[in-house]
Design a protein around this motif. Sequence first.
Motif, PDB file in Angstrom:
ATOM      1  N   ASN A  14      46.642  44.708  35.621  1.00 13.39           N
ATOM      2  CA  ASN A  14      47.216  43.365  35.445  1.00 13.39           C
ATOM      3  C   ASN A  14      46.172  42.262  35.324  1.00 13.39           C
ATOM      4  O   ASN A  14      46.526  41.085  35.186  1.00 13.39           O
ATOM      5  N   ALA A  15      44.901  42.636  35.418  1.00  8.17           N
ATOM      6  CA  ALA A  15      43.851  41.600  35.406  1.00  8.17           C
ATOM      7  C   ALA A  15      43.620  41.066  34.000  1.00  8.17           C
ATOM      8  O   ALA A  15      43.792  41.776  33.006  1.00  8.17           O
TER       9      ALA A  15
ATOM     10  N   ALA B   3      35.438  31.718  35.073  1.00 11.37           N
ATOM     11  CA  ALA B   3      36.016  30.410  35.415  1.00 11.37           C
ATOM     12  C   ALA B   3      37.310  30.149  34.645  1.00 11.37           C
ATOM     13  O   ALA B   3      38.159  29.367  35.093  1.00 11.37           O
ATOM     14  N   SER B   4      37.487  30.825  33.519  1.00 12.69           N
ATOM     15  CA  SER B   4      38.697  30.602  32.718  1.00 12.69           C
ATOM     16  C   SER B   4      39.954  31.069  33.450  1.00 12.69           C
ATOM     17  O   SER B   4      41.068  30.784  33.018  1.00 12.69           O
ATOM     18  N   THR B   5      39.787  31.795  34.546  1.00 12.81           N
ATOM     19  CA  THR B   5      40.968  32.269  35.278  1.00 12.81           C
ATOM     20  C   THR B   5      41.402  31.290  36.379  1.00 12.81           C
ATOM     21  O   THR B   5      42.332  31.604  37.127  1.00 12.81           O
ATOM     22  N   GLY B   6      40.763  30.136  36.464  1.00 12.03           N
ATOM     23  CA  GLY B   6      41.173  29.141  37.462  1.00 12.03           C
ATOM     24  C   GLY B   6      42.392  28.355  37.011  1.00 12.03           C
ATOM     25  O   GLY B   6      42.448  27.124  37.160  1.00 12.03           O
ATOM     26  N   VAL B   7      43.340  29.056  36.426  1.00 11.29           N
ATOM     27  CA  VAL B   7      44.597  28.459  35.948  1.00 11.29           C
ATOM     28  C   VAL B   7      45.742  29.338  36.436  1.00 11.29           C
ATOM     29  O   VAL B   7      45.526  30.499  36.802  1.00 11.29           O
ATOM     30  N   PRO B   8      46.988  28.813  36.436  1.00  9.51           N
ATOM     31  CA  PRO B   8      48.079  29.571  37.071  1.00  9.51           C
ATOM     32  C   PRO B   8      48.386  30.934  36.464  1.00  9.51           C
ATOM     33  O   PRO B   8      48.752  31.854  37.184  1.00  9.51           O
ATOM     34  N   ASP B   9      48.253  31.099  35.179  1.00 10.19           N
ATOM     35  CA  ASP B   9      48.747  32.354  34.601  1.00 10.19           C
ATOM     36  C   ASP B   9      47.655  33.365  34.265  1.00 10.19           C
ATOM     37  O   ASP B   9      47.870  34.286  33.482  1.00 10.19           O
ATOM     38  N   LYS B  10      46.494  33.180  34.848  1.00  5.91           N
ATOM     39  CA  LYS B  10      45.424  34.164  34.622  1.00  5.91           C
ATOM     40  C   LYS B  10      44.815  34.592  35.955  1.00  5.91           C
ATOM     41  O   LYS B  10      44.856  33.842  36.937  1.00  5.91           O
TER      42      LYS B  10
ATOM     43  N   ALA C 186      41.374  36.946  37.650  1.00 10.60           N
ATOM     44  CA  ALA C 186      40.189  37.818  37.571  1.00 10.60           C
ATOM     45  C   ALA C 186      40.155  38.667  38.823  1.00 10.60           C
ATOM     46  O   ALA C 186      40.639  38.269  39.885  1.00 10.60           O
ATOM     47  N   THR C 187      39.594  39.857  38.678  1.00  8.66           N
ATOM     48  CA  THR C 187      39.386  40.683  39.861  1.00  8.66           C
ATOM     49  C   THR C 187      37.957  41.179  39.880  1.00  8.66           C
ATOM     50  O   THR C 187      37.273  41.202  38.854  1.00  8.66           O
ATOM     51  N   LEU C 188      37.524  41.553  41.071  1.00  9.71           N
ATOM     52  CA  LEU C 188      36.190  42.144  41.233  1.00  9.71           C
ATOM     53  C   LEU C 188      36.363  43.591  41.652  1.00  9.71           C
ATOM     54  O   LEU C 188      37.115  43.893  42.579  1.00  9.71           O
ATOM     55  N   LEU C 189      35.683  44.491  40.975  1.00  8.08           N
ATOM     56  CA  LEU C 189      35.606  45.891  41.390  1.00  8.08           C
ATOM     57  C   LEU C 189      34.182  46.138  41.863  1.00  8.08           C
ATOM     58  O   LEU C 189      33.233  45.928  41.102  1.00  8.08           O
TER      59      LEU C 189
END
Length: 996
Positions: free
Chosen positions: A213-214, A385-392, A394-397
Amino acid sequence: MPILTRRSFLKLMATGTAAALWQGNKAVPAMASPQSYRLKDTKVAPSLCIYCGVGCGLLAYSKDGKIVNVEGDPDNPNNEGGLCPKGASLAELYSSPRRLKKILYRAPYSDTWEEKEWSWAIPEIAKRIKATRDKSFTKTHNGVTVNRTEKLAQLGGASHDTDENYLLMKFAKSLGIVNLEHQARICHSSTVGSLAPSFGRGAMTNSIPDVANADVILICGGNPAENHPGVSRFINRARDKGAIVISVDPRYTKSSVLADLYAPIRPGTDVVFFNAIANYIMKNKKYFEPAVVNYTNASYILKDDFAFKEGYFSGWDETKNQYDFKSWDYQIDASGAPLRDKTLQNPQCVFQHMIRFYSRYTPEMVEKTTGMKQDIFLKISEVIASTGVPDKAATLLYAMGLTQHTHGVQNIRAFAIVQLLLGNLGIPGGGINAMRGESNVQGSTDNGLLYDALTGYLPAPTEQKHATLEDYLKNVKKPNSFMENAPNFAVSLLKAWWGDKAQPENNFCYEYLPKYSRPHSFMDIFDDMYAGGIEGMMLWGMNPVVSGPNYNKQGAALEKLDWLMAADLFESETHRFWKRPGVDPKTIKTEVFLLPAAGMMEKDGSATNTSRWLQIRYKSVEPIADSKEDSVMIHLLVEELKRLYAEDANAVFPDPIRDLTWGYGGEHHDTERVFREMNGWTVGDKKQLSGFAQLKGDGSTASGNWIYCGMYPPEGNLARRRIPEKSGIGIHAQWAWAWPMNRRILYNRAGCDLAGKPFSDKKELIHWDSLQNKWTGMDVPDFIANRAPSAPLGDAPFLMIPYGLGRLFVPTGMVCDGPIPEHYESYESPVHNTFSKVQSNPVAITFNSVFDKKSEVDDDNFPYVGTTYRLCEHYQSGNITRKIKVTTEAAPEAFVEIDPDLAKEKGIKNGEFVELSSIRGTLKVKAFVTPRLQPYTIDGKKVHVVGMPWNYGFIGIDPLADGNLVQIANMLTPAVGDPNTRIPEYKSFKVNVRRI
Ligand code: SF4
């Protein structure tokens, strides 16, 4: 008529068996088909892979009492029928001629093994445990009842079942053992030490299937394509949906091949990289403001005297070499709550401190320190940084590349801060996903097989803080958080362990628990052992001679033991330390008892995978030859010790052993009884509890592990569920059971706004239903179900933390080397710190034996950075996979990877033997010249990195022959550690390489 294919047969079989499995049935007959002739007349039982923490499901086929085939379980959501090479080779494990079949005994000063019987071994081992315990037992120390022994040690457990871990913990604590450790200390202890202070719990936040889902996947400090191959399926699925995959690694790995962006990074400099991303986010106002303001402690006002200067935080005491944490705290109001400025403008607020602190972490400093080029760094920052919005999201593995450093906790903290800034917690595809390396290292950690823990992450009592039960309960109770209930969990644990003996009048037998007064971590145990402080050790499925740092020290330490008991599938380097290359067995006193263990398909059991899912496995065949299940060994030892203590009128404090509850159905224990006890019941009528909210601190409930409470409610064992999600985003709420309370994505309240509405419909997990007056949704709310958004703390999603906000700044020394992460070089590094004059972590853990040597920064004898890693074909120390032909043939021997530039400079050719050395030892190993590694330019200096897998030992290249070539990468590594968790630094140290 539809044709029943082999796959559809398996699907049918699995669906058909779901109900049967719920009833606890075991193997079921497999149906013969033309496509599966070799499976004719076999029985099949669902099982689990014994290797990494992904938790892939297996179908184990048996015939005439033997495993004949192993396949991926198509219903298991973790692997959907797929298996990596290790998992696929598991059938061979059971037929390996190298399996231990008899008990082996090595007498003092002997140079050979003798075969023994169980009827001899158990009484002999129990006698030694009792003798060592009784003569070293300390009842009181400094006026405090401590009831402990420091001369006994127990290591291991991550290969055991979750129910066995629970038994192992009870066993060890009842004996008063404080030297209690397992694999988690040396692999993922930094994860717990960083995620718990940041979010409230130390576990992976999301799940393996949720990686799909990331929108952005950062793989940093891990190599899932090799070490957790099952994850690749979900990485690829995310990519198919448009996700951007980033690989940041010192080597171009097999995971880098999956990535859209790759950037090399010098080992040991991740804090610089992550901090610079955080700086980019703050500077460019890319943070998700509603989450930062409302769900983090960004607005808290810090004490006026908190500061950072020239590499040290305030409170540094040079004479003591430690911090005074008084200034690392918030200003509070009259009620004790932290003062806040939700405008984030107060110069003393956490956010303003962070802006100032992080401003030093520029792209220029990234390049100068990590070797990563500024343009790729900026590209990566922009994508994350583009994931600092409601519908995105990021994950860290990550895995050991981040954890195994003298600043391992700060590495993970640094990215936890990035995720808090971006609002990437509590939503699908977000979070921080720690990839656990052993099949049940999560379950063994949950069950507290560590010197400083009890079950469910309750702290083990210490002499200094927890002299009485009242002290303990006061200390673990955390007002304004869910841990306000911790006293209920602790008392219920004592009731589970000591039953009717545990009464309010005797403080529920609290005194039966040992109290420690100094660290007893993995490295401390071996340091004490080398100093002669430990007499006897029990070792369960662990190979510390290969997996521990500083091989020469490990071996020398074991020689100081009087006795060693070990249980395993195969004989390992540790079991035969007394005849390792270069030593004379006739000079070594240690008695060794080596017990043959049953394999996972030879017993019923369970494992908790890295996603916190408790899954069940079913027995396929009987244990081979004389091997026994670990649970049987534990049971036999407990029974024998109970007998010995009952018979001995002069026994030292027999009470905790004598009174220990131990009713699991005899030698071959019923796993259901263990699960029921872990879950808990009402003491009066033994009615199973439905969740930890029902636990009481008055002795009316018992629960062996509060975080597992809810797994076995009155309706049955929920971990046995086998209903995968057919559609949806991969929550899999009815597959097995996840702690806590079957919540699959932690902190999911954080995915909603202050009113309880999801920030994004696309990322919705739960919402507040004002009609029903409760939180509801596709996941179990990780929140108080009926706590309205407008109620006190109804807007505080991190419910395990007092006042419920995620911690950008960790107060009061909970992370003892800094409330926010600062870059320090590794303990050994060929370059000077570019950020301050403080070269390495000023509070790192070091030791002082003759083996603990250090190469200083300007010592040119060891000019290169050494690092270690694993191979896809081998599992951890290799003690299993090096005994299996298919994996050994695929990766037969160790090597050192060298970049072409360095090889040219040194005249080294591919495949030649070279000498690889650190100040602690020298190895002879083949060179693998590869462009996967490239030199770095660090502050104007060229720095080469060389890498070696640590899966090899000194038992031969040919799995059926012994060898004398030591190929143990940990010959080179230092025994130094992170000050918070005491994890060793395996990933960055100084070496040299030369042509022979
Ligand atoms: S090693 Fe890991 S990825 Fe491979 S089959 Fe086993 S659990 Fe799955």
